[in-house]
Motif scaffolding. Structure first.
Motif, PDB file in Angstrom:
ATOM      1  N   LEU A   2      -4.603   2.523   3.773  1.00 34.07           N
ATOM      2  CA  LEU A   2      -5.113   3.808   3.304  1.00 34.07           C
ATOM      3  C   LEU A   2      -4.007   4.852   3.296  1.00 34.07           C
ATOM      4  N   ALA A   3      -3.198   4.865   4.365  1.00 35.93           N
ATOM      5  CA  ALA A   3      -2.094   5.828   4.414  1.00 35.93           C
ATOM      6  C   ALA A   3      -1.164   5.612   3.229  1.00 35.93           C
ATOM      7  N   GLY A   4      -0.787   4.347   3.032  1.00 32.10           N
ATOM      8  CA  GLY A   4       0.070   4.030   1.887  1.00 32.10           C
ATOM      9  C   GLY A   4      -0.586   4.406   0.579  1.00 32.10           C
ATOM     10  N   GLY A   5      -1.898   4.137   0.504  1.00 32.89           N
ATOM     11  CA  GLY A   5      -2.622   4.444  -0.718  1.00 32.89           C
ATOM     12  C   GLY A   5      -2.619   5.925  -1.027  1.00 32.89           C
ATOM     13  N   ILE A   6      -2.786   6.758   0.004  1.00 32.75           N
ATOM     14  CA  ILE A   6      -2.776   8.205  -0.211  1.00 32.75           C
ATOM     15  C   ILE A   6      -1.416   8.647  -0.736  1.00 32.75           C
ATOM     16  N   LEU A   7      -0.349   8.125  -0.115  1.00 35.89           N
ATOM     17  CA  LEU A   7       0.996   8.475  -0.582  1.00 35.89           C
ATOM     18  C   LEU A   7       1.186   8.076  -2.037  1.00 35.89           C
ATOM     19  N   LEU A   8       0.767   6.848  -2.340  1.00 37.13           N
ATOM     20  CA  LEU A   8       0.926   6.365  -3.712  1.00 37.13           C
ATOM     21  C   LEU A   8       0.116   7.204  -4.691  1.00 37.13           C
ATOM     22  N   ALA A   9      -1.091   7.562  -4.310  1.00 36.98           N
ATOM     23  CA  ALA A   9      -1.947   8.345  -5.214  1.00 36.98           C
ATOM     24  C   ALA A   9      -1.331   9.707  -5.466  1.00 36.98           C
ATOM     25  N   GLY A  64       1.918  -7.668   5.266  1.00 39.19           N
ATOM     26  CA  GLY A  64       1.498  -8.238   3.988  1.00 39.19           C
ATOM     27  C   GLY A  64       0.179  -7.663   3.515  1.00 39.19           C
ATOM     28  N   LEU A  65      -0.808  -7.641   4.396  1.00 37.90           N
ATOM     29  CA  LEU A  65      -2.117  -7.116   4.029  1.00 37.90           C
ATOM     30  C   LEU A  65      -2.058  -5.638   3.700  1.00 37.90           C
ATOM     31  N   SER A  66      -1.275  -4.880   4.471  1.00 41.76           N
ATOM     32  CA  SER A  66      -1.198  -3.435   4.230  1.00 41.76           C
ATOM     33  C   SER A  66      -0.549  -3.132   2.892  1.00 41.76           C
ATOM     34  N   LEU A  67       0.564  -3.810   2.603  1.00 47.41           N
ATOM     35  CA  LEU A  67       1.233  -3.582   1.320  1.00 47.41           C
ATOM     36  C   LEU A  67       0.272  -3.851   0.171  1.00 47.41           C
ATOM     37  N   ASN A  68      -0.468  -4.945   0.289  1.00 51.36           N
ATOM     38  CA  ASN A  68      -1.425  -5.303  -0.736  1.00 51.36           C
ATOM     39  C   ASN A  68      -2.543  -4.276  -0.842  1.00 51.36           C
ATOM     40  N   GLU A  69      -3.069  -3.900   0.321  1.00 51.72           N
ATOM     41  CA  GLU A  69      -4.199  -2.982   0.361  1.00 51.72           C
ATOM     42  C   GLU A  69      -3.828  -1.610  -0.165  1.00 51.72           C
ATOM     43  N   ALA A  70      -2.595  -1.186   0.097  1.00 53.06           N
ATOM     44  CA  ALA A  70      -2.170   0.146  -0.333  1.00 53.06           C
ATOM     45  C   ALA A  70      -2.322   0.306  -1.840  1.00 53.06           C
ATOM     46  N   ALA A  71      -2.006  -0.769  -2.573  1.00 53.17           N
ATOM     47  CA  ALA A  71      -2.103  -0.685  -4.032  1.00 53.17           C
ATOM     48  C   ALA A  71      -3.539  -0.428  -4.473  1.00 53.17           C
ATOM     49  N   TYR A  72      -4.485  -1.075  -3.815  1.00 54.72           N
ATOM     50  CA  TYR A  72      -5.891  -0.874  -4.181  1.00 54.72           C
ATOM     51  C   TYR A  72      -6.416   0.447  -3.660  1.00 54.72           C
TER      52      TYR A  72
END
Lengths: 337, 331, 262
Positions: A101-108, A179-187
């Motif tokens: 989620l943290a990664g996802g927020i940054l990416l968004a 691995g899971l976090s990197l993948n999850e961040a994209a979604y």
């Protein structure tokens, strides 16, 4: 014209008993007082019967077939080894959910940024990690860590400043979580972005017109409203994560599934009951999350809907009440005019 | 209100004798001339460009290490990219995906019909099916079907608890690939039934009412009125399911079905060039999913024609593309 | 309608010169000049597509002009005049400018997740640095003024359209703006709710607030406006006191528009 009491209602002509019928004969009941018989659906009940037969056969086979070994199922269900695996599943899921989620927020945020480079980088990351299967990502990371002895940080094309000894870093848990976090961040990035975009444009304009600074605008006006779309969708992602952790077995991390496989190789006759144990636990986990999701969605719908969807308990109570009312009505007979 | 007319403004000219004058010219200040002639200079954002620079440097480092690291062996990647067994694995992956989607959707229509039926028994059974399949990881389901051969040496059809009419030895039925087919079909069916159901529910009830008022039969209504109008809701979400399923087929490698991933695994188990061969598989997956995504974009644009969001057609397509996240458990 | 004699030395509060704006290939504002003096109520009329809303939104820089400039209280909005060029201002500076100009939207745009009180105190606390307590006191007084005293703890969705718009007006007033912009404030309301909002606006006008209103309510224009400006095709084709403009419009287009509307 003054209101006087109306004359006693007379039955309409069609309902009055036919003239000339003697006291001995019984008059047919008036139309308005006859029972309404609902339509029967024969086809539907045949289809139901067929389905029930098949299901009964399946269930019968399920219960009586000695190969399922339900006694062994019971034996394994709460064994320490299995529970240990369960804990690992929960750990990895929780860590990956937060990091993802943290990664996802940054990416968004990067995707929405005015800077074209940030936008391109974020878009590329999301594209890459949504194109490659999770198992391949995990396998690459796993073998990567086995091959890369040191990580170094420094000037590109120049000497490295800092060296880390990789093999100490890369325990299986770290590899799996990364691995899971990197993948999850994209979604997660897409979920977050959709949530932010779902906030009505008028809100941005009103906040801007009031002179609210951008950071404040985002924090107090946009984000709370975006969360209404993000959180329910992300809880859905959680379910996907729980199931995704089953793959970490292939990077030597023993989660619930891993333990089941492990035990299965030690006790090959128990393979099937063990798989059923895994099935059972996964159903429990995802159901718990689904219940949580229902209440979370309900909480966030408070701003939007006038009446909220009824909780399962409320539905049950309403159903019982309905049944009781129907029983009362038939007991009392036809409704009086 | 009278005001001196500044230089550069034409004097008010009435269009006809009786008409009032054109709006009187507004008072011009001396600096107005300068302002009107000034060039508009857009904002410069130094901070953002600094952070972008840092990012570019980090990226350059990453790309450098990717390209030059001996472990990656891009030459090996290149040589194996079109290897015979890799391509065979690729073909199996594609075939399996297509087959599973076809049979899964067929089943899904039935399940969706059950879910929407008035019969509570059918409704709860289909609900239970969907709930069960969506709660268990595909990997577990796959292995379960694989082990089924040991569980049911023979399958029989007949009166329950009574005489069997037909028996089949399952050992012949459930090889790895068939287990994969069955397992993944059920997975697709569960998720697709939700998509189909959602699409059918999205069609206004008024449509069905109007058709019924015209005297059309139930099946005809479904086929000619409801289903075509449900497609714009079904197709875009199905695109995500398709892409997800393509990636999900990679798990069949654990039961030794020779898909793309397993083929690369077979090779590297022999020559120990693990990373390069995993990269071969990775590149192929990227190519396949990207092609499918592009196709999905065009399909979505076709279906989104009716609605306009002001942001332009390109943005509409991608927005809807990324909105449907189908959690298959294997992303 | 008051008779005001404009001395050449009093600078108008709002000065717009040569404003030009296109959306893609569509030229929406084609060289607009406008003056609004302090305490004046100016109503912008015109057919749809005439650029009224765009003109209004350019005043608080929600729309960026392609050419020309907007000056409020002696300050150029959105740009800094330096060395013969107009440099675009950074977001923080624009935000500061916007705090002096209030806006009321057609769709109200209240913050749905905040109570009425919170809607009113957000900006004063964040922008003007008021304490929550004093902001709340001010908010309550404003709510009384718009006729919604006692409704502080309600959520927007619990209020009628007319009530929501009155809250929106109070929210705009909470930052003590020099100028209030109204973008078709009653167009989204049911007919029976329009009157209560117009009453609040009339009360504001009488108290001396400078207002620029885009509306179709001709009655309001006739009764409350000091100046009526007619826009068509992105240009001002008619302007003056309502008695003149509404009774005897000179321009052909103005005449046909009014005869259709009245």
């Amino acid at each position: 014209m003054s209101e006087r009491s109306l004359p006693a209602p007379t039955l309409p002509v069609a309902d009055r008993p036919p003239v000339g019928v003697g006291a001995g004969a019984t008059a047919p009941a008036p139309l308005s007082r006859q029972r309404v018989i609902p339509l029967r659906h024969p086809g539907r009940w045949i289809a139901t019967a067929v389905v029930l037969v098949l299901v009964a056969q399946l269930a019968h086979g399920l219960v009586t077939n000695p190969f399922y070994q339900w006694d062994r199922f019971q034996y394994w269900f709460a064994r320490p080894a299995i529970l240990q695996g369960l804990v690992v599943t929960l750990e990895v899921t929780a860590l990956s959910a937060v990091l993802g989620l943290a990664g996802g927020i940054l990416l968004a945020l990067a995707r929405q940024s005015k800077n074209p480079i940030l936008r391109a980088v974020s878009w590329t990351y999301i594209w890459l990690f949504r194109s490659v299967p999770l198992i391949v990502v995990l396998l690459i990371l796993y073998n990567f860590s086995a091959l890369y002895k040191t990580l170094s940080l420094g000037v590109p094309f120049g000497p490295g400043f800092v060296h880390f000894n990789e093999s100490a870093l890369a325990t299986d848990l770290v590899v799996a979580t990364v691995g899971l976090s990197l993948n999850e961040a994209a979604y997660a990035a897409e979920v977050v972005r959709a949530g932010i975009l779902s906030v009505d444009q008028g809100q941005h304009e009103a906040a801007a017109a009031l002179g609210l600074p951008k950071g404040y605008q985002f924090r107090r006006i946009v984000l709370p409203q975006a969360l209404r779309a993000i959180v329910p969708a992300y809880v859905n992602q959680l379910i996907g994560l729980i199931k995704g952790t089953s793959l970490v077995f292939y990077v030597s991390l023993l989660d619930l599934f891993g333990e089941v496989q492990n035990m299965g190789s030690t006790y090959p006759t128990d393979v099937v009951p063990l798989l059923l144990v895994a099935t059972g636990w996964y159903v429990v986990l995802t159901s718990v999350v689904s219940v949580v999701q229902f209440y979370v969605e309900r909480h966030y719908a408070r701003g939007a809907l006038r009446t909220l969807p009824s909780t399962p308990l409320q539905k049950l109570r309403a159903g019982v009440r309905g049944l009781r009312e129907r029983a009362d009505r038939t007991h009392l007979g036809t409704v009086k005019a | 209100m009278s005001s001196p007319v500044a230089a550069g403004h034409p004097p008010a000219a009435p269009s006809s004798p009786s008409a009032p004058p054109f709006p009187p010219a507004l008072h011009e200040r001396p600096e107005d001339e300068q302002l009107l002639a000034a060039k508009l200079v857009p904002l410069r954002r130094p901070g953002q460009w600094a952070s972008a620079l840092v990012l570019v440097v980090l990226l350059a480092m990453l790309v450098h290490t990717l390209l030059t690291n001996r472990r990656f062996q891009w030459d090996v990647v290149g040589s194996y990219f079109l290897n015979g067994s890799i391509v065979d694995g690729l073909k199996l992956t594609l075939w399996l995906t297509a087959a599973v989607m076809a049979s899964g959707y067929l089943l899904a229509v039935g399940v969706a019909a059950m879910r929407l039926s008035g019969n509570p028994v059918l409704r709860s059974l289909s609900f239970g099916f969907v709930w069960l399949v969506r709660s268990v990881p595909p990997l577990v389901q796959l292995l379960f079907w694989y082990e089924l051969a040991s569980l049911y040496p023979q399958l029989s059809l007949g009166i329950p608890f009574g005489h069997e009419f037909v028996t089949v030895r399952t050992a012949h039925l459930f090889s790895g690939i068939l287990a994969a087919f069955v397992g993944l079909t059920l997975d697709v069916a569960a998720f697709a039934s939700e998509i189909v159901r959602g699409g059918i529910l999205s069609v206004e009830h008024g449509q069905t009412e109007a058709a019924e008022a015209l005297g059309l039969g139930k099946v005809r209504i479904f086929r000619r009125i409801v289903l075509p109008q449900a497609m714009p809701a079904i197709v875009p979400a199905s695109g995500n399911l398709l892409i997800g399923m393509l990636k999900a087929t990679s798990i069949v490698s654990v039961i030794a079905v020779q898909d793309l991933l397993y083929s690369s695994q077979l090779i590297y188990n022999q020559n120990y060039l693990i990373i390069p061969l995993l990269l071969v598989a990775t590149l192929w997956y990227i190519i396949l999913t990207t092609l499918l995504s592009i196709g999905q974009f065009f399909v979505e644009r076709h279906y989104a024609r009716g609605s306009n969001r002001g942001g332009g057609s390109a943005r509409t397509g991608f927005w809807q593309l990324f909105r449907g996240n189908v959690p298959l458990g294997l992303s | 309608m008051s008779e005001q004699i404009h001395d050449e030395s009093t600078r108008p509060l709002v000065r717009i010169r040569g404003l030009r704006k296109s959306f893609g290939a569509n030229l929406v504002l084609d060289g607009v000049d406008l003056d609004v003096h302090e305490g004046e109520v100016t109503v912008l009329l015109g057919p749809s597509g005439s650029g009224k809303s765009t003109l209004l939104r350019s005043i608080n820089h929600l729309e960026k002009p392609d050419a020309g400039f907007v000056e409020v209280g002696g300050e150029i909005i959105g740009f800094r005049h330096q060395g013969g060029s107009l440099h675009e201002l950074g977001h923080r500076a624009i935000t500061r400018q916007r705090a002096r100009v209030g806006m009321v939207f057609q769709q109200f745009n209240l913050f749905p997740h905040l109570t009425v009180l919170e809607n009113l105190t957000e900006a004063p606390v964040a922008v003007r640095g008021l304490s929550r307590k004093s902001a709340a006191l001010q908010a309550k007084a404003l709510l009384e003024r718009v006729g919604l005293g006692g409704r502080e703890d309600a959520y927007p969705r619990q209020l009628s359209g007319g009530q929501q718009q009155r809250v929106a007006i109070a929210r705009a007033l909470a930052v003590e703006p020099q100028l209030l912009l109204f973008d078709e404030p009653t167009s989204a309301l049911d007919p029976e709710l329009v009157g209560e909002v117009l009453a609040v606006m009339k009360d504001l006008a009488l108290s001396g607030m400078t207002m620029i209103v885009v509306t179709h309510e001709i009655g309001f224009a006739r009764e409350v406006a000091d100046s009526v400006v007619f826009l068509d095709g992105g240009r001002v084709i008619e302007s003056g006191p309502p008695a003149d403009v509404l009774a005897n419009p000179g321009h052909e287009r103005a005449r046909s528009f009014l005869s259709a509307v009245l």
